[in-house]
Write a protein that holds these residues in place. Sequence first.
Motif, short mmCIF file in Angstrom:
data_model
loop_
_atom_site.label_atom_id
_atom_site.label_comp_id
_atom_site.label_asym_id
_atom_site.label_seq_id
_atom_site.Cartn_x
_atom_site.Cartn_y
_atom_site.Cartn_z
N GLY A 169 -86.13 -14.45 53.11
CA GLY A 169 -85.56 -15.78 53.04
C GLY A 169 -86.03 -16.51 51.80
N PRO A 170 -85.59 -17.76 51.62
CA PRO A 170 -85.95 -18.50 50.41
C PRO A 170 -87.44 -18.62 50.15
N GLY A 171 -88.25 -18.75 51.20
CA GLY A 171 -89.70 -18.86 51.00
C GLY A 171 -90.29 -17.65 50.31
N ARG A 224 -84.81 -31.92 51.27
CA ARG A 224 -84.73 -32.66 52.52
C ARG A 224 -85.20 -31.87 53.73
N ARG A 225 -85.30 -30.56 53.61
CA ARG A 225 -85.62 -29.72 54.76
C ARG A 225 -86.93 -28.99 54.57
N ARG A 226 -87.48 -28.48 55.67
CA ARG A 226 -88.71 -27.69 55.62
C ARG A 226 -88.42 -26.21 55.37
N ASN A 227 -87.20 -25.79 55.57
CA ASN A 227 -86.83 -24.39 55.31
C ASN A 227 -85.31 -24.31 55.12
N GLY A 228 -84.82 -23.13 54.77
CA GLY A 228 -83.39 -22.92 54.61
C GLY A 228 -82.75 -23.79 53.54
N LEU A 237 -79.12 -14.05 46.27
CA LEU A 237 -80.14 -13.63 47.23
C LEU A 237 -79.94 -14.26 48.61
N ARG A 238 -79.07 -15.25 48.72
CA ARG A 238 -78.74 -15.83 50.03
C ARG A 238 -77.50 -15.21 50.64
N ASP A 239 -76.73 -14.50 49.85
CA ASP A 239 -75.42 -14.01 50.29
C ASP A 239 -75.51 -12.56 50.75
N PRO A 240 -75.23 -12.27 52.04
CA PRO A 240 -75.32 -10.88 52.51
C PRO A 240 -74.32 -9.95 51.85
#
Length: 227
Positions: free
Chosen positions: A122-124, A162-166, A110-113
Amino acid sequence: MSDEQAPVTVRVDRWRAGLTPDAWPDTLPASGVIARRDVFLVADAYRAGSASARQLLTAVLAWGYGPIGYGPWRAAKSLAADPRGNRLAYALQGLFATDDDALRSAYTRLRDPDQARLPWLGPGLFTKVLYFAGYRRGAGGVQPLILDRVVASRLPAEAGVRRRNGWSVEEWLAYLRWASGRARAEGVEPDAVEMALRRGPEAVVEGGEVGDEPDVPGLVRLVHQGA
């Protein structure tokens, strides 16, 4: 996105007007008041072969966007990029086996075009799809859970995000393992941990259920204190 404790309310007329007729699941409430249980009914139908991948995506996005005005427009763009639902169906293949390889494959696709990535998904949002499509109540263990900005902002460092998105697939898997451990310690469902995070550290977990959220004494404190 949806972080309400109660079911969300959408304008069904606006959603149906912006989508092709095949995309709207007839089992969603005509009132537009959509709860987690309503989306799970569509997911159950998808697994049984009586609902399409496109209908599953619509149900998840309607719940995910809730009353946000641009929700129907963005959902239409996501659906238009997968007119037969083949890309989403490919992404979800094997998800019902909740081992790391199956979870990793679904997230990566789902992340790979070049595989199954869709616009405005996106992931959210796509972790919401993975949650509803792959969660098995009563099975315990490491299961797909929602990871969005609300959840990420309330996770302790030990959860590995570690991140808020992506987020990377390894961050998602670390979160799933952490949530599984918290759930096992408290004797609850893994998604009860996600719902506790969504309530926030100030929540009081007493009394009856609020909407779809679980009433688990001490769980909010367990999650937010990293106990």
